[in-house]
Design a protein around this motif. Sequence first.
Motif, PDB file in Angstrom:
ATOM      1  N   VAL A 400       0.881  -1.831  -0.611  1.00 29.82           N
ATOM      2  CA  VAL A 400       0.198   0.231  -0.521  1.00 29.82           C
ATOM      3  C   VAL A 400       0.960   0.953   0.144  1.00 29.82           C
ATOM      4  CG1 VAL A 400      -1.377   1.306   1.879  1.00 29.82           C
ATOM      5  CG2 VAL A 400      -1.863  -0.949   1.457  1.00 29.82           C
ATOM      6  N   ASN A 401       1.934   1.197   0.695  1.00 26.55           N
ATOM      7  CA  ASN A 401       2.529   2.616   1.048  1.00 26.55           C
ATOM      8  C   ASN A 401       3.423   2.395  -0.541  1.00 26.55           C
ATOM      9  OD1 ASN A 401       2.069   2.900   3.436  1.00 26.55           O
ATOM     10  ND2 ASN A 401       3.344   2.148   4.186  1.00 26.55           N
ATOM     11  N   GLU A 402       3.780   1.720  -0.733  1.00 28.36           N
ATOM     12  CA  GLU A 402       4.632   0.998  -2.435  1.00 28.36           C
ATOM     13  C   GLU A 402       3.575   2.361  -3.861  1.00 28.36           C
ATOM     14  OE1 GLU A 402       7.425   0.608  -3.711  1.00 28.36           O
ATOM     15  OE2 GLU A 402       8.303   0.526  -1.832  1.00 28.36           O
ATOM     16  N   MET A 403       2.124   1.703  -3.045  1.00 29.02           N
ATOM     17  CA  MET A 403       1.138   2.975  -4.410  1.00 29.02           C
ATOM     18  C   MET A 403       1.456   4.082  -4.113  1.00 29.02           C
ATOM     19  SD  MET A 403      -2.628   1.626  -4.724  1.00 29.02           S
ATOM     20  CE  MET A 403      -2.675  -0.177  -5.459  1.00 29.02           C
ATOM     21  N   TYR A 404       1.082   4.809  -2.582  1.00 23.44           N
ATOM     22  CA  TYR A 404       1.213   5.988  -2.371  1.00 23.44           C
ATOM     23  C   TYR A 404       2.584   7.013  -3.083  1.00 23.44           C
ATOM     24  CZ  TYR A 404      -1.758   5.469   2.107  1.00 23.44           C
ATOM     25  OH  TYR A 404      -2.725   5.321   2.329  1.00 23.44           O
ATOM     26  N   LEU A 405       3.514   5.936  -2.670  1.00 22.05           N
ATOM     27  CA  LEU A 405       4.912   6.263  -3.111  1.00 22.05           C
ATOM     28  C   LEU A 405       4.729   6.698  -5.020  1.00 22.05           C
ATOM     29  CD1 LEU A 405       7.122   4.859  -0.973  1.00 22.05           C
ATOM     30  CD2 LEU A 405       6.059   7.011  -0.834  1.00 22.05           C
ATOM     31  N   LYS A 406       3.991   5.701  -5.218  1.00 21.33           N
ATOM     32  CA  LYS A 406       3.963   5.810  -7.268  1.00 21.33           C
ATOM     33  C   LYS A 406       2.812   6.822  -7.068  1.00 21.33           C
ATOM     34  CE  LYS A 406       1.743   3.619 -10.458  1.00 21.33           C
ATOM     35  NZ  LYS A 406       0.998   2.831 -11.263  1.00 21.33           N
ATOM     36  N   TYR A 407       2.026   7.375  -6.849  1.00 23.74           N
ATOM     37  CA  TYR A 407       1.029   8.152  -7.047  1.00 23.74           C
ATOM     38  C   TYR A 407       1.599   9.156  -7.082  1.00 23.74           C
ATOM     39  CZ  TYR A 407      -3.159   5.301  -6.865  1.00 23.74           C
ATOM     40  OH  TYR A 407      -3.768   4.097  -6.920  1.00 23.74           O
ATOM     41  N   PHE A 408       2.924   9.997  -5.748  1.00 24.44           N
ATOM     42  CA  PHE A 408       2.856  10.767  -5.809  1.00 24.44           C
ATOM     43  C   PHE A 408       4.718  11.858  -6.489  1.00 24.44           C
ATOM     44  CE2 PHE A 408       2.301  10.745  -0.849  1.00 24.44           C
ATOM     45  CZ  PHE A 408       1.265  10.657  -1.149  1.00 24.44           C
ATOM     46  N   ARG A 409       4.540   9.805  -6.701  1.00 25.15           N
ATOM     47  CA  ARG A 409       6.066  10.161  -8.414  1.00 25.15           C
ATOM     48  C   ARG A 409       5.196  10.438  -9.627  1.00 25.15           C
ATOM     49  NH1 ARG A 409       8.038   5.008  -6.745  1.00 25.15           N
ATOM     50  NH2 ARG A 409       7.154   4.368  -8.342  1.00 25.15           N
ATOM     51  N   ILE A 410       3.582  10.319  -9.884  1.00 24.67           N
ATOM     52  CA  ILE A 410       3.387  10.434 -10.693  1.00 24.67           C
ATOM     53  C   ILE A 410       2.774  12.124 -10.787  1.00 24.67           C
ATOM     54  CG2 ILE A 410       0.803  10.028 -11.878  1.00 24.67           C
ATOM     55  CD1 ILE A 410       1.141   7.122 -11.852  1.00 24.67           C
ATOM     56  N   PHE A 411       2.455  12.789  -9.338  1.00 24.89           N
ATOM     57  CA  PHE A 411       1.800  14.276  -9.144  1.00 24.89           C
ATOM     58  C   PHE A 411       2.503  14.505  -8.350  1.00 24.89           C
ATOM     59  CE2 PHE A 411      -1.778  11.105  -8.266  1.00 24.89           C
ATOM     60  CZ  PHE A 411      -2.690  12.184  -9.468  1.00 24.89           C
ATOM     61  N   GLY A 412       3.616  14.266  -9.243  1.00 26.29           N
ATOM     62  CA  GLY A 412       5.349  15.316  -8.198  1.00 26.29           C
ATOM     63  C   GLY A 412       5.277  16.114  -6.802  1.00 26.29           C
ATOM     64  N   ILE A 413       4.460  15.136  -6.316  1.00 21.98           N
ATOM     65  CA  ILE A 413       4.294  15.759  -4.736  1.00 21.98           C
ATOM     66  C   ILE A 413       5.889  15.013  -4.113  1.00 21.98           C
ATOM     67  CG2 ILE A 413       3.146  15.790  -2.928  1.00 21.98           C
ATOM     68  CD1 ILE A 413       0.333  13.965  -4.264  1.00 21.98           C
ATOM     69  N   GLU A 414       6.173  15.969  -3.633  1.00 21.15           N
ATOM     70  CA  GLU A 414       7.281  16.112  -3.467  1.00 21.15           C
ATOM     71  C   GLU A 414       7.739  16.097  -2.096  1.00 21.15           C
ATOM     72  OE1 GLU A 414      10.437  18.055  -5.625  1.00 21.15           O
ATOM     73  OE2 GLU A 414       9.907  17.406  -7.365  1.00 21.15           O
ATOM     74  N   LYS A 415       6.854  17.148  -1.035  1.00 21.41           N
ATOM     75  CA  LYS A 415       6.739  17.448   0.645  1.00 21.41           C
ATOM     76  C   LYS A 415       5.746  16.671   0.365  1.00 21.41           C
ATOM     77  CE  LYS A 415       6.984  21.086   3.641  1.00 21.41           C
ATOM     78  NZ  LYS A 415       6.820  22.099   4.117  1.00 21.41           N
ATOM     79  N   TYR A 416       6.024  15.372   1.161  1.00 18.92           N
ATOM     80  CA  TYR A 416       5.003  15.133   2.704  1.00 18.92           C
ATOM     81  C   TYR A 416       5.341  14.393   3.621  1.00 18.92           C
ATOM     82  CZ  TYR A 416       6.945  10.772   0.437  1.00 18.92           C
ATOM     83  OH  TYR A 416       7.694   9.479  -0.568  1.00 18.92           O
ATOM     84  N   VAL A 417       4.300  14.243   4.258  1.00 20.91           N
ATOM     85  CA  VAL A 417       5.377  13.792   5.909  1.00 20.91           C
ATOM     86  C   VAL A 417       4.493  12.197   6.200  1.00 20.91           C
ATOM     87  CG1 VAL A 417       5.642  13.321   8.116  1.00 20.91           C
ATOM     88  CG2 VAL A 417       6.320  15.200   6.800  1.00 20.91           C
ATOM     89  N   MET A 418       4.622  10.479   6.705  1.00 20.06           N
ATOM     90  CA  MET A 418       4.036  10.105   7.037  1.00 20.06           C
ATOM     91  C   MET A 418       4.222  10.081   8.117  1.00 20.06           C
ATOM     92  SD  MET A 418       3.015   7.453   4.142  1.00 20.06           S
ATOM     93  CE  MET A 418       4.538   7.199   2.846  1.00 20.06           C
TER      94      MET A 418
END
Length: 643
Positions: A400-418
């Motif tokens: 699931v976390n991998e899936m998040y990170l894939k989406y973040f790459r697609i959207f170019g979301i660089e700043k995030y905190v879990m």
Amino acid sequence: MIITFPDNKKREYPDGTTSFEIAKSISEGLARIVLAAKVNGEVRDLTRPIQVDSTLELLTWEQPEGKSTFWHSSAHLMAEALEFYYPHIKFWVGPPVENGFYYDVDLGDQTITHEDLGKIETKMRELAQANHQYIRKEIPKPEAIAYFTEKGDEYKLDLLSNLEDGNITFYTQGSFTDLCRGPHIPSTGSIKAIKLLNIAGAYWKGDEKNKQLTRIYGITFPKQKELDEYLAMLEEAKKRDHRKLGKELEIYTFDEDVGPGLPLWLPNGAVLIEQLERLAKATEKKAGYKRVRTPHLAKGTMYLTSGHLPYYEESMFPSMNIEGEKYFLKPMNCPHHHKIFKTLNASYRDLPVRLAEYGTCYRYEQSGELFGLMRVRSLQMNDAHIYCTEEQFAQEFKAVNEMYLKYFRIFGIEKYVMRFSTHSANKLGKKYVNEPELWLKTEAMVRNALIESKIPYIEVPDESAFYGPKIDVQVWSAIGREFTLATNQVDFAVPARFGLTYRAADNTLKTPLCIHRAPLGTHERFIGFLIEHFAGNFPLWLTPSQVIILPISDKFNDYAHDLSQELNNSDIRSLIDERDEKIGKKIRDAELKKIPYMLIVGEKEAETQSVAVRKHGEGDKGAMTKENFKTLIQQEIEKQLNV
RNA sequence: GCCGAUGUAGCUCAGUUGGCCAGAGCUACUGAUUUGUAAUCAGUGGGUCGGGGGUUCGAAUCCCUCCAUCGGCUCCA
């Protein structure tokens, strides 16, 4: 004594030298800008003498601690100005925050309005220019209590009651004295630029049952230029605000007759949602999810079973009575999905079972909480529930976390905190289900999975869901607001309440764990976030209109229609600007609509079956054949989605 | 829900201390123009000034109330 600096250089000073004197010994320039000192890891006043061998970091505006000291001192400066105009004012606390500072005050019968802020600012400037020193004083606690008792200041007495016995520190600058732990900058003179931003109510001690105090927000800088830049940045941020762009780009709207917090998606917004769903469905299909569909309401009995009703009934739309039975609009999909899992009669061979649905939910958020698309009452979640064994948990959770990170790459979301939220032992049986061992066990499972995946996270106690620990993904919008975008929660409690079981290899019945996950959060919030993130310049795969065809004159409208049909056949979304306007006007309007590609078509293009390509924000790209243009578009989309 | 502010045409905004039929630009519509990379010209339409109540000879303007939005607080399964 030996002073060790951050670069590990050491210098010797006489015992009792102050940090300020040390700064001065290094350079006059440093002494002019230094604001506070970190002595052996503790932030302190520059004017306090150092007695023993220490490490020393001199803090300026460039360090976060320097900034917050500066703002904390600014809050005291504002307090002094406030006391000048409102002599009976009582003060609660005035801390620095991410952008500036505030002070919570009790004005008694008086009120303060935005118009008053100007004169307070002026007074602050006057007091700053007087360059009063911040003087630290230690007073025995009983004396402090006597002082505030005489003043009749119940707020400071309350603060004192929570402090340990011994000496209490006070700070005085000019005519203002405040109970304060400090530290402070040396004097008011370095506060050169001052802006009071707004006035708000704030409950005393953050409890809505308490009296509401007046909170005044402000920000200050050592240079006027920095304030000007900050204010300009705020103006720029306003331009990206999803509420402004959402209207301009015709993405969504609200209507008083429909109701607050119930967005209407306009055709452009509907395309955005469809593209998101397309991406999510393809991603989940690959990851072994199965799609289900469930109704928008359910009987109250189901939410009693799930345990939601006692915790969250006031946040659900009030029930409707149907044939003597209470029904609720669903605030979440999980109970419905649990019911589906139950009918699957799963064995360990079937697990994990992953049920996905972008179900529309309704939550009765407090009216004051509503905020554009970010906080609404009707919401569609990118939801799924994964039922698995304990042994499978870590792998599923990581996937699931991998899936998040894939989406973040697609959207170019660089700043995030879990943000990993855990329970609080003293609220077991109240805020959290009373299963102390299961809490510790699942929290450890989540923590290990995070560490194994090498995902940076912060742990926050007493913030989890009632049924288990959770991970929220925090992101920041263009306006600097923090949002929970996605969520990933472990549920060890509710499956048991629904009697969910699977047949294990040893032929016993076991309760599965459930992972609630919504990597794209709600469509509403995610699109609100994306509008600000991209400032309305959506990537090609996502944007409502990918291409706009601009005929030079109406003589070429027929060619434009043929072209549009051809693009449509290739699954490319296009518009035609058939208005009787000059090409310059059509280009201008297309640029304002932020449509990625403009195709200018006139005599030349119609004759040669080609297009003149102009890219949004970049300009003329020259002519090419229709076929080449289609390939260009398809390749660009391919590249954006496969990262 | 609480504190504070705001609410004028589809959009962005004017509207002086209460006083002639409430204005502008953009949009839309009509006509002229047939245009080559960020605004062609002219005309027309469009508002119970957020809803309701009150004060007044007279209210977009003052008061009350409700609704919505904004800045915060509280909340966020």
